[in-house]
Design a protein around this motif. Structure first.
Motif, PDB file in Angstrom:
ATOM      1  N   LEU A 282       0.902  -1.279   0.106  1.00 18.67           N
ATOM      2  CA  LEU A 282       0.113   0.183  -0.184  1.00 18.67           C
ATOM      3  C   LEU A 282       0.819   1.253   0.163  1.00 18.67           C
ATOM      4  N   VAL A 283       0.619   2.222  -0.910  1.00 23.17           N
ATOM      5  CA  VAL A 283       0.975   3.536  -0.858  1.00 23.17           C
ATOM      6  C   VAL A 283       0.049   4.445   0.184  1.00 23.17           C
ATOM      7  N   GLY A 284       0.551   4.825   1.134  1.00 25.85           N
ATOM      8  CA  GLY A 284      -0.348   5.805   2.071  1.00 25.85           C
ATOM      9  C   GLY A 284       0.015   7.196   1.531  1.00 25.85           C
ATOM     10  N   SER A 285      -1.107   7.805   0.994  1.00 29.13           N
ATOM     11  CA  SER A 285      -1.233   8.934   0.310  1.00 29.13           C
ATOM     12  C   SER A 285      -2.545  10.037   0.380  1.00 29.13           C
ATOM     13  N   GLY A 286      -2.375  11.074  -0.062  1.00 31.52           N
ATOM     14  CA  GLY A 286      -3.487  12.019  -0.113  1.00 31.52           C
ATOM     15  C   GLY A 286      -3.361  12.919   1.112  1.00 31.52           C
ATOM     16  N   GLY A 287      -2.968  14.012   1.249  1.00 31.85           N
ATOM     17  CA  GLY A 287      -2.694  14.992   2.259  1.00 31.85           C
ATOM     18  C   GLY A 287      -1.416  14.868   3.157  1.00 31.85           C
ATOM     19  N   ILE A 288      -0.319  14.285   2.828  1.00 33.62           N
ATOM     20  CA  ILE A 288       0.781  13.899   3.543  1.00 33.62           C
ATOM     21  C   ILE A 288       1.325  15.310   3.483  1.00 33.62           C
ATOM     22  N   ARG A 289       1.771  16.012   4.608  1.00 33.84           N
ATOM     23  CA  ARG A 289       2.461  17.286   4.422  1.00 33.84           C
ATOM     24  C   ARG A 289       3.654  17.058   5.069  1.00 33.84           C
ATOM     25  N   ASN A 290       4.216  16.256   5.981  1.00 35.13           N
ATOM     26  CA  ASN A 290       5.449  16.048   6.700  1.00 35.13           C
ATOM     27  C   ASN A 290       6.010  14.811   7.044  1.00 35.13           C
ATOM     28  N   GLY A 291       6.709  14.775   7.719  1.00 30.60           N
ATOM     29  CA  GLY A 291       7.492  13.436   7.925  1.00 30.60           C
ATOM     30  C   GLY A 291       6.701  12.831   9.150  1.00 30.60           C
ATOM     31  N   LEU A 292       5.880  13.580   9.903  1.00 28.50           N
ATOM     32  CA  LEU A 292       5.057  12.990  11.206  1.00 28.50           C
ATOM     33  C   LEU A 292       3.657  12.049  10.397  1.00 28.50           C
ATOM     34  N   ASP A 293       3.356  12.960   9.317  1.00 24.95           N
ATOM     35  CA  ASP A 293       2.151  12.210   8.435  1.00 24.95           C
ATOM     36  C   ASP A 293       2.634  10.658   7.721  1.00 24.95           C
ATOM     37  N   VAL A 294       3.988  11.155   7.473  1.00 27.77           N
ATOM     38  CA  VAL A 294       4.620   9.751   6.909  1.00 27.77           C
ATOM     39  C   VAL A 294       4.590   8.500   7.856  1.00 27.77           C
ATOM     40  N   ALA A 295       5.003   9.110   9.011  1.00 29.48           N
ATOM     41  CA  ALA A 295       5.004   7.849  10.219  1.00 29.48           C
ATOM     42  C   ALA A 295       3.723   7.447  10.470  1.00 29.48           C
ATOM     43  N   LYS A 296       2.500   8.306  10.513  1.00 26.48           N
ATOM     44  CA  LYS A 296       1.057   7.988  10.771  1.00 26.48           C
ATOM     45  C   LYS A 296       0.715   6.971   9.717  1.00 26.48           C
ATOM     46  N   ALA A 297       1.160   7.332   8.381  1.00 29.04           N
ATOM     47  CA  ALA A 297       0.681   6.258   7.324  1.00 29.04           C
ATOM     48  C   ALA A 297       1.251   4.932   7.550  1.00 29.04           C
ATOM     49  N   LEU A 298       2.413   4.873   7.929  1.00 32.03           N
ATOM     50  CA  LEU A 298       3.125   3.458   8.135  1.00 32.03           C
ATOM     51  C   LEU A 298       2.550   2.853   9.132  1.00 32.03           C
ATOM     52  N   ALA A 299       1.948   3.637  10.161  1.00 33.16           N
ATOM     53  CA  ALA A 299       1.528   2.983  11.516  1.00 33.16           C
ATOM     54  C   ALA A 299      -0.043   2.395  11.241  1.00 33.16           C
ATOM     55  N   LEU A 300      -0.632   2.974  10.229  1.00 33.10           N
ATOM     56  CA  LEU A 300      -1.695   2.566   9.720  1.00 33.10           C
ATOM     57  C   LEU A 300      -1.478   1.329   8.489  1.00 33.10           C
ATOM     58  N   GLY A 301      -0.466   1.186   8.387  1.00 33.49           N
ATOM     59  CA  GLY A 301      -0.142  -0.223   7.322  1.00 33.49           C
ATOM     60  C   GLY A 301       0.413   0.115   5.984  1.00 33.49           C
ATOM     61  N   ALA A 302       0.548   1.410   5.723  1.00 28.89           N
ATOM     62  CA  ALA A 302       1.439   1.561   4.318  1.00 28.89           C
ATOM     63  C   ALA A 302       2.498   1.277   4.356  1.00 28.89           C
ATOM     64  N   ASN A 303       3.138   0.686   3.193  1.00 25.21           N
ATOM     65  CA  ASN A 303       4.527   0.303   3.130  1.00 25.21           C
ATOM     66  C   ASN A 303       5.086   1.535   2.718  1.00 25.21           C
TER      67      ASN A 303
ATOM     68  N   ILE B  81      11.524  16.496   5.591  1.00 29.89           N
ATOM     69  CA  ILE B  81      10.388  15.541   6.023  1.00 29.89           C
ATOM     70  C   ILE B  81      10.950  14.175   6.474  1.00 29.89           C
ATOM     71  N   ILE B  82      12.100  13.649   5.955  1.00 33.36           N
ATOM     72  CA  ILE B  82      12.822  12.650   6.516  1.00 33.36           C
ATOM     73  C   ILE B  82      13.314  12.546   7.828  1.00 33.36           C
ATOM     74  N   GLN B  83      13.701  13.764   8.173  1.00 33.04           N
ATOM     75  CA  GLN B  83      14.210  13.794   9.583  1.00 33.04           C
ATOM     76  C   GLN B  83      13.143  13.797  10.536  1.00 33.04           C
ATOM     77  N   GLU B  84      11.893  14.654  10.275  1.00 30.00           N
ATOM     78  CA  GLU B  84      10.914  14.527  11.007  1.00 30.00           C
ATOM     79  C   GLU B  84      10.212  12.968  11.068  1.00 30.00           C
ATOM     80  N   LEU B  85      10.222  12.215   9.870  1.00 22.93           N
ATOM     81  CA  LEU B  85       9.905  10.977   9.963  1.00 22.93           C
ATOM     82  C   LEU B  85      10.750  10.066  11.025  1.00 22.93           C
ATOM     83  N   ARG B  86      12.128  10.350  10.858  1.00 27.55           N
ATOM     84  CA  ARG B  86      13.168   9.762  11.761  1.00 27.55           C
ATOM     85  C   ARG B  86      12.681   9.970  13.351  1.00 27.55           C
ATOM     86  N   VAL B  87      12.432  11.261  13.557  1.00 21.84           N
ATOM     87  CA  VAL B  87      12.252  11.778  14.971  1.00 21.84           C
ATOM     88  C   VAL B  87      10.907  11.173  15.465  1.00 21.84           C
TER      89      VAL B  87
END
Ligand SMILES: Cc1cc2nc3c(=O)[nH]c(=O)nc-3n(C[C@H](O)[C@H](O)[C@H](O)COP(=O)(O)O)c2cc1C
Length: 334
Positions: A253-274, A300-306
């Motif tokens: 799954l690609v988690g997409s639609g409204g991703i604005r920052n690395g925290l949103d990326v982390a949330k998408a992963l937590a909900l099952g996105a690859n 964005i990548i650094q925000e995801l890391r945090v």
């Protein structure tokens, strides 16, 4: 002409408010873990997606092509994606399928070692005559590892010149899905479970949910004169809702639609996105330079890391299992 329409889409997305009224990623909260698992710098962001290794679980999703301005945008994105080791998709290649003089506005990305290059065509065109030949041409044009087929029936419904046809589509897709690496993609209205199940069954290799939260193509078409665009501005399934309902379908799954920052990326992963897919957030940087794209993506990548550090995980697979809270409007959906 399609190429003028593409330029108009870019201008509208840069100048106007085209976002859905509510960003549902704000309704997802990750739970803090007091003692992190590993040093921040030791968090492993690498993932394998569609058989390709990415340095971070992110793709810059389909936006453009078919115009000299779009060529520069695609080049800036490709150069940045090469540097960062992340994936990318070009926008719909229909304009170049119909006018080969425009091919270079997409093909420019072949000059860069992007670890995952994806082409893009619209599903409605397969009700109107497209088939294997067009898929082959789109793939060769950008030397694609996979081809996204976008399902944009909301946009087609509200835009003045839309193709509102679906007859024969599933038969046609059934023929091509087994021969090519295809990703089924929405464009801002989300993927429902039953449609996703059918496409998985047919042989699609991944689903890009692109749900409600960010860019609304109904809004974009409203600014282009599609009166109905205002009424259907927020039509669709929230991006996190799509992910949650598809996560046990056992398809990447690609988690997409409204991703604005690395925290949103982390949330998408937590909900099952690859991986997460980001479009509009990168657009204005991509109109400037590849350096601007790299700089924004590095943030964005650094925000995801945090976010992963504070969630107590050391890699993406662990992030896909973390606990979270769902509140607000998203909770109603569930
Ligand atoms: C300017 C622009 C052009 C787009 N063109 C395409 C396209 O040609 N094909 C496609 O599949 N999606 C297209 N999209 C949709 C995006 O890939 C993505 O699914 C959608 O914008 C939601 O992500 P976002 O909220 O991060 O923008 C486009 C988006 C933007 C902003």
């Amino acid at each position: 002409m399609i190429e003028d329409r593409k330029l108009e889409h870019i201008k509208i997305c840069l100048d106007k408010d085209v976002d859905a009224s509510h960003n549902y990623w704000d309704d997802v909260i990750l739970k803090h873990v007091t003692i992190p698992k590993v040093d921040l710098e030791d968090i492993d962001l690498r993932v394998e997606f569609l058989g390709r290794e990415l340095q971070a679980p992110i793709i810059i999703d389909a936006m453009t092509g078919g115009h000299p301005v779009a060529k520069k945008i695609n080049e800036n994105i490709a150069r940045a994606a090469e540097e960062l080791g992340i994936g990318m998709a070009v926008g719909s290649q229909r304009s170049a399928i119909e006018n080969p003089n425009l091919e270079d506005t997409y093909a420019v990305i072949r000059e860069y070692e992007v670890p995952l290059r994806m082409g893009n065509l619209g599903a409605p065109q397969f009700s109107l005559g497209y088939g294997e030949e067009e898929v082959q041409r789109a793939i060769e044009m950008v030397d694609a590892h996979a081809l996204e087929l976008h399902f944009n029936y909301l946009q087609e419904s509200v835009q003045p010149e839309g193709d509102r046809v679906v007859g024969g589509l599933m038969d046609k897709l059934g023929q091509i899905a087994k021969k090519f690496t295809l990703v089924a993609k929405e464009t801002g209205a989300g993927f429902d479970r039953s449609s996703a199940e059918k496409l998985k069954e047919m042989g699609f290799k991944a689903i890009d949910v692109s749900g409600v939260s960010g860019t609304s193509f109904s809004a974009v078409e409203f600014y282009r004169g599609g009166k109905m665009g205002k009424l259907f501005w927020n039509w669709g399934l929230p991006s996190p809702y799509s992910l949650i309902t598809l996560r046990d379908l056992n398809i990447p799954l690609v988690g997409s639609g409204g991703i604005r920052n690395g925290l949103d990326v982390a949330k998408a992963l937590a909900l099952g996105a690859n991986v997460a897919g980001i479009a509009k957030e990168i657009l204005r940087f991509a109109t400037k330079s590849h350096v601007a794209v790299v700089e924004r993506m590095e943030e964005i990548i650094q925000e995801l890391r945090v976010a992963m550090f504070l969630s107590g995980v050391s890699n993406v697979e662990e992030m896909r299992k973390v606990d979270h809270v769902i509140k607000g409007e998203l909770r109603y959906w569930l």
